[in-house]
Design a protein around this motif. Structure first.
Motif, PDB file in Angstrom:
ATOM      1  N   ARG A  65      43.798  38.312  44.404  1.00 11.06           N
ATOM      2  CA  ARG A  65      43.176  39.412  45.454  1.00 11.06           C
ATOM      3  C   ARG A  65      42.726  38.598  46.636  1.00 11.06           C
ATOM      4  O   ARG A  65      42.188  37.261  46.546  1.00 11.06           O
ATOM      5  N   ASP A 121      38.529  34.328  49.559  1.00 10.55           N
ATOM      6  CA  ASP A 121      37.669  35.120  50.445  1.00 10.55           C
ATOM      7  C   ASP A 121      37.815  34.766  51.863  1.00 10.55           C
ATOM      8  O   ASP A 121      37.875  33.545  52.427  1.00 10.55           O
ATOM      9  N   ASP A 180      25.010  33.946  43.946  1.00 13.53           N
ATOM     10  CA  ASP A 180      25.656  33.063  42.907  1.00 13.53           C
ATOM     11  C   ASP A 180      24.838  31.782  42.966  1.00 13.53           C
ATOM     12  O   ASP A 180      24.598  30.998  42.254  1.00 13.53           O
ATOM     13  N   LYS A 205      31.355  43.640  53.442  1.00 18.66           N
ATOM     14  CA  LYS A 205      32.415  42.998  52.576  1.00 18.66           C
ATOM     15  C   LYS A 205      33.278  44.259  51.774  1.00 18.66           C
ATOM     16  O   LYS A 205      32.737  45.254  51.690  1.00 18.66           O
ATOM     17  N   SER A 233      33.199  41.064  38.982  1.00 12.90           N
ATOM     18  CA  SER A 233      33.825  42.181  38.669  1.00 12.90           C
ATOM     19  C   SER A 233      34.985  42.127  37.373  1.00 12.90           C
ATOM     20  O   SER A 233      35.369  40.951  37.522  1.00 12.90           O
TER      21      SER A 233
END
Ligand SMILES: O=P(O)(O)OC[C@@]1(O)O[C@H](CO)[C@@H](O)[C@@H]1O
Length: 319
Positions: free
Chosen positions: A87, A12, A259, A101, A136
């Motif tokens: 990623r 992130d 989360d 985002k 995801s």
């Protein structure tokens, strides 16, 4: 013990701006930070910070800096071999807390990698209070992968929580009758994706969100924690429905707030709190996370459930 699965983890990267984002302009960033993230990873971080043991299962090579970052932070990370580079997800943080985002698809999953994740979870299931399937799915994973996993794990002693979106969420909802998770954590938009309601209304109207969440409880989900951003969250179970309003919060970054809320609920459950107390903990964790930069997950000392107000929605259940 909380075992988390993050099948599509992410580096992130948070870009903090000193003036609001202007599409098409050249803007200078005040700072850029990178944190190992992904929904399950964030829940494991919160868990370890709160003194609840957690294992984070995810695909990565053993020597990936992502894995080393988690191990250094004290998180028991169990990587399942996957050759693809993880990623990078980008967050743009405006000075007023607006969070933009950009999430990447991630490397393509192989059948071996997916089978490895399932096997790793099965091995850990016996020692877990909760197994959390979160985020995801990577490209290459069948959309019904979570639905199959829930059905396969239902026989274990651990309870199962799912937080996902889009096609994997719809596939799970379609197949609830084959095996429902014990807990689901949709947001307003996700509730709308399978009830067909208006996402803005579902986020701003707790009664509407609770009515939508009740459709999941009626189909076998024990508890639905629907997070509603600035409007707090609702909790719906077969025994009742509650709405919690967060304390005034100076928002810095909303990434990881959902989360953190999910973890707050699990913490309350593990500590045998009543449903309204679990909801208060969930909302207190979510607002604490929203006040922190990037994907920073709160420490219990930053979480103030006593500032959250909870009301009974008196929803007509079982009708
Ligand atoms: O693309 P997904 O898997 O839905 O979400 C990934 C993600 O946005 O979720 C976390 C916040 O909830 C971040 O750490 C991460 O970047």
């Amino acid at each position: 013990m909380i075992v988390t699965l993050t099948p599509n983890p992410s580096h992130d990267r948070t870009v903090t701006l000193t003036s609001p984002l202007v599409p098409g302009a050249v803007q200078r960033a005040e700072s850029v930070i990178s944190q190992a993230g992904g929904k399950g990873v964030n829940i494991s971080r919160a868990s370890v910070a709160a003194g609840i043991p957690s294992i984070a299962v995810l695909p990565a090579t053993k020597d990936d800096p992502f894995v080393l970052e988690l191990l250094t932070a004290g998180i028991d990370c169990r990587p399942v071999h996957h050759g693809g580079a993880l990623r990078v997800n980008i967050t743009i943080s405006d000075p007023d807390g607006t969070t933009t985002k950009l999430n990447s698809p991630g490397p393509t999953a192989t059948p071996e990698m997916l089978a490895g994740l399932v096997e790793m979870l099965r091995r850990r299931a016996a020692s877990a209070d909760w197994i959390v399937l979160a985020g995801s799915l990577p490209p290459g994973a069948p959309v019904e992968w979570y639905a199959d996993l829930v059905a396969g794990l239902r026989g274990s002693s651990a309870r199962i929580a799912v937080d996902t979106s889009d096609a994997p969420l719809r596939a799970l909802v379609e197949r609830l009758d084959a095996g429902a998770p014990h807990l689901m954590k949709p947001n307003g938009e996700e509730l709308a994706s399978f009830t067909g309601g208006d996402p803005d209304l579902l986020e701003s109207d707790p009664e509407a969100a609770a009515t939508a969440a009740l459709t999941l409880v009626d189909r076998g989900v024990d508890a639905v924690l629907a997070t509603l951003g600035p409007h707090g969250a609702v909790l719906v179970t077969a025994a009742g429905a509650w709405h919690a309003t967060p304390p005034p919060t100076s928002v810095v970054s909303t990434v990881g707030a959902g989360d953190s809320s999910l973890f707050g609920y699990l913490l309350g459950d593990i500590r045998n709190r009543t449903p309204d107390q679990r909801l208060a903990l969930a909302v207190a964790y979510g607002s604490a996370a929203a006040g922190l930069p990037g994907t920073t997950i709160p420490h219990p000392s930053q979480v103030r459930p006593e500032l959250v107000s909870v009301r009974d929605l008196n929803l007509t259940l079982g009708g």
